[in-house]
Design an enzyme around this catalytic site. Structure first.
Site, PDB file in Angstrom:
ATOM      1  N   ASN A 143       0.869  -1.178   0.000  1.00 20.43           N
ATOM      2  CA  ASN A 143       0.000   0.000   0.000  1.00 20.43           C
ATOM      3  C   ASN A 143       0.907   1.230   0.000  1.00 20.43           C
ATOM      4  O   ASN A 143       1.522   1.538   1.007  1.00 20.43           O
ATOM      5  CB  ASN A 143      -0.891  -0.033   1.255  1.00 20.43           C
ATOM      6  CG  ASN A 143      -1.716   1.227   1.411  1.00 20.43           C
ATOM      7  OD1 ASN A 143      -1.785   2.061   0.493  1.00 20.43           O
ATOM      8  ND2 ASN A 143      -2.349   1.380   2.578  1.00 20.43           N
ATOM      9  N   LYS A 147       0.101   4.273  -0.179  1.00 21.82           N
ATOM     10  CA  LYS A 147      -0.541   5.454   0.433  1.00 21.82           C
ATOM     11  C   LYS A 147      -0.338   6.668  -0.490  1.00 21.82           C
ATOM     12  O   LYS A 147      -0.309   6.492  -1.707  1.00 21.82           O
ATOM     13  CB  LYS A 147       0.010   5.670   1.848  1.00 21.82           C
ATOM     14  CG  LYS A 147      -0.112   4.383   2.678  1.00 21.82           C
ATOM     15  CD  LYS A 147       0.101   4.556   4.139  1.00 21.82           C
ATOM     16  CE  LYS A 147      -0.056   3.205   4.830  1.00 21.82           C
ATOM     17  NZ  LYS A 147       0.080   3.300   6.284  1.00 21.82           N
ATOM     18  N   HIS A 187      -9.405   1.073   5.110  1.00 16.06           N
ATOM     19  CA  HIS A 187      -8.098   1.253   5.770  1.00 16.06           C
ATOM     20  C   HIS A 187      -8.292   2.191   6.965  1.00 16.06           C
ATOM     21  O   HIS A 187      -9.095   3.117   6.906  1.00 16.06           O
ATOM     22  CB  HIS A 187      -7.090   1.840   4.778  1.00 16.06           C
ATOM     23  CG  HIS A 187      -5.691   1.828   5.309  1.00 16.06           C
ATOM     24  ND1 HIS A 187      -5.243   2.763   6.225  1.00 16.06           N
ATOM     25  CD2 HIS A 187      -4.666   0.971   5.113  1.00 16.06           C
ATOM     26  CE1 HIS A 187      -3.988   2.474   6.535  1.00 16.06           C
ATOM     27  NE2 HIS A 187      -3.615   1.396   5.882  1.00 16.06           N
ATOM     28  N   GLU A 230      -6.665   4.601   7.998  1.00 19.47           N
ATOM     29  CA  GLU A 230      -6.484   6.034   7.697  1.00 19.47           C
ATOM     30  C   GLU A 230      -7.749   6.607   7.069  1.00 19.47           C
ATOM     31  O   GLU A 230      -8.101   7.763   7.318  1.00 19.47           O
ATOM     32  CB  GLU A 230      -5.242   6.225   6.802  1.00 19.47           C
ATOM     33  CG  GLU A 230      -3.969   6.013   7.612  1.00 19.47           C
ATOM     34  CD  GLU A 230      -2.786   5.440   6.838  1.00 19.47           C
ATOM     35  OE1 GLU A 230      -2.773   5.502   5.597  1.00 19.47           O
ATOM     36  OE2 GLU A 230      -1.865   4.914   7.501  1.00 19.47           O
ATOM     37  N   GLU A 276      -4.915  -4.760  10.758  1.00 13.50           N
ATOM     38  CA  GLU A 276      -3.857  -3.768  10.947  1.00 13.50           C
ATOM     39  C   GLU A 276      -4.106  -3.015  12.251  1.00 13.50           C
ATOM     40  O   GLU A 276      -4.920  -2.084  12.286  1.00 13.50           O
ATOM     41  CB  GLU A 276      -3.861  -2.767   9.789  1.00 13.50           C
ATOM     42  CG  GLU A 276      -3.602  -3.384   8.439  1.00 13.50           C
ATOM     43  CD  GLU A 276      -3.065  -2.356   7.439  1.00 13.50           C
ATOM     44  OE1 GLU A 276      -1.973  -2.573   6.930  1.00 13.50           O
ATOM     45  OE2 GLU A 276      -3.732  -1.331   7.216  1.00 13.50           O
ATOM     46  N   GLY A 292       3.033   2.416  10.764  1.00 10.88           N
ATOM     47  CA  GLY A 292       3.980   3.514  10.560  1.00 10.88           C
ATOM     48  C   GLY A 292       4.734   3.902  11.814  1.00 10.88           C
ATOM     49  O   GLY A 292       5.391   4.941  11.846  1.00 10.88           O
ATOM     50  N   SER A 316       3.906  -1.940  10.210  1.00  8.62           N
ATOM     51  CA  SER A 316       5.372  -1.967  10.349  1.00  8.62           C
ATOM     52  C   SER A 316       6.000  -3.312   9.981  1.00  8.62           C
ATOM     53  O   SER A 316       6.965  -3.726  10.610  1.00  8.62           O
ATOM     54  CB  SER A 316       5.788  -1.545  11.762  1.00  8.62           C
ATOM     55  OG  SER A 316       5.400  -0.207  12.023  1.00  8.62           O
TER      56      SER A 316
HETATM   57  P1  13P Z   1       3.369   0.495   7.581  1.00  9.53           P
HETATM   58  O1  13P Z   1       3.882  -0.798   6.981  1.00  9.53           O
HETATM   59  O2  13P Z   1       4.078   1.701   7.050  1.00  9.53           O
HETATM   60  O3  13P Z   1       3.271   0.426   9.062  1.00  9.53           O
HETATM   61  O4  13P Z   1       1.855   0.662   7.028  1.00  9.53           O
HETATM   62  C1  13P Z   1       0.959  -0.368   7.218  1.00  9.53           C
HETATM   63  C2  13P Z   1      -0.281  -0.044   6.477  1.00  9.53           C
HETATM   64  O5  13P Z   1      -1.053   0.796   6.889  1.00  9.53           O
HETATM   65  C3  13P Z   1      -0.522  -0.758   5.218  1.00  9.53           C
HETATM   66  O6  13P Z   1      -1.821  -0.558   4.768  1.00  9.53           O
END
Ligand code: 13P
Length: 258
Positions: free
Chosen positions: A11, A13, A101, A103, A173, A179, A219
């Site tokens: 992903n 983002k 997601h 976010e 997640e 992150g 992560s």
């Molecule tokens: P990270 O791997 O940067 O923690 O992000 C995970 C994520 O949100 C994937 O959709």
């Protein structure tokens, strides 16, 4: 028990313009071997503005990586300024779309009902949804993790047929691990992925639960991927930061060699 083929998704983002996207895909195609993509389904989820360019490279060079999107709207056309319809994605040969997601939920107010509408729309356009779920640190510390996850799964899948659920992907997640560099321990991740599978089993049948693929995200790095992937209920990974480096993403995909 069903053999579930692992699926590892990147992903991206809101990162990389279409020139940078093409470069990353080309580097990734050099880093992956035929064996890698035979053993693991791989998808990448660039920003919308990169999709056409990435599709062109994947198809021209016959790169066996599935094209994915990060989000979509649930309607197929109309006055929805700034939104993208699932049918538009399908036309670009997008095969997987992330829905819900954290976010999107936290920063853009998406509810379980929105996620449910999106999943139905993605399925209607003959693509595969990756439905994301996960708890905040506060919810985990307050002992509300289980209820929260069960509600997200139950409401997110409401009205969706068993055969569709069996073929979709669910990504667990934990928000506190995204992150932050704080990966969940393999045991913690396994525990919640088992809960996700059991919830699908309660809503549908054990056969459906046995088939649905569950990713862990938060992560994931080349160093943590092997142990996470060895857990019985973890069938893949949804990777953010490490998916922006061809080397790190390839190393995650090559977890079984490490
Ligand atoms: P990270 O791997 O940067 O923690 O992000 C995970 C994520 O949100 C994937 O959709």
């Amino acid at each position: 028990m069903a053999e579930r083929k692992p699926i590892i998704s990147g992903n991206w983002k809101m990162n990389l313009n279409h020139f940078e996207a093409i470069q990353l895909v080309q580097k990734l195609s050099y880093a992956l071997t035929k064996d890698d993509v035979e053993a693991v389904d791989v998808s990448i989820h660039p920003p919308f503005t990169d999709l056409r360019s990435v599709q062109t490279v994947l198809e021209a060079d016959k790169i066996p990586i599935a094209l994915g999107a990060q989000n979509c709207h649930w309607e197929s056309s109309g006055a929805f300024t700034g939104e993208i319809a699932p049918v538009m994605l399908a036309k670009l040969n997008v095969s997987l779309v992330i829905a819900g997601h954290s976010e999107r939920r936290q920063l853009f107010g998406e509810t379980n009902q929105d996620v449910n509408r999106k999943i139905k729309a993605i399925l209607n356009a003959e693509m595969t949804p990756i439905m994301a779920c996960g708890e905040t640190l506060e919810q985990r510390e307050a002992g509300e993790m289980e209820e929260h996850i069960v509600t997200q799964i139950t409401e997110g899948l409401s009205g969706i047929k068993s055969e569709h659920v069996a073929d979709m992907v669910i990504a667990y997640e934990p928000i506190w691990a995204i992150g932050t560099g704080a990966t969940a321990t393999p045991e913690d991740a396994q525990e919640v992925c088992a809960l996700v599978r059991a919830t699908v089993g309660n809503l549908y049948t054990s056969g459906t639960a046995d088939k649905v693929r569950i990713q862990y995200g938060g992560s994931v790095k080349p160093g943590t991927a092997p142990e996470l992937m060895s857990q019985p209920d973890i069938d893949g990974a949804l990777i953010g930061g490490a998916a922006l480096s061809s080397e790190d993403f390839a190393h995650c995909i090559q977890y079984r060699l490490r």
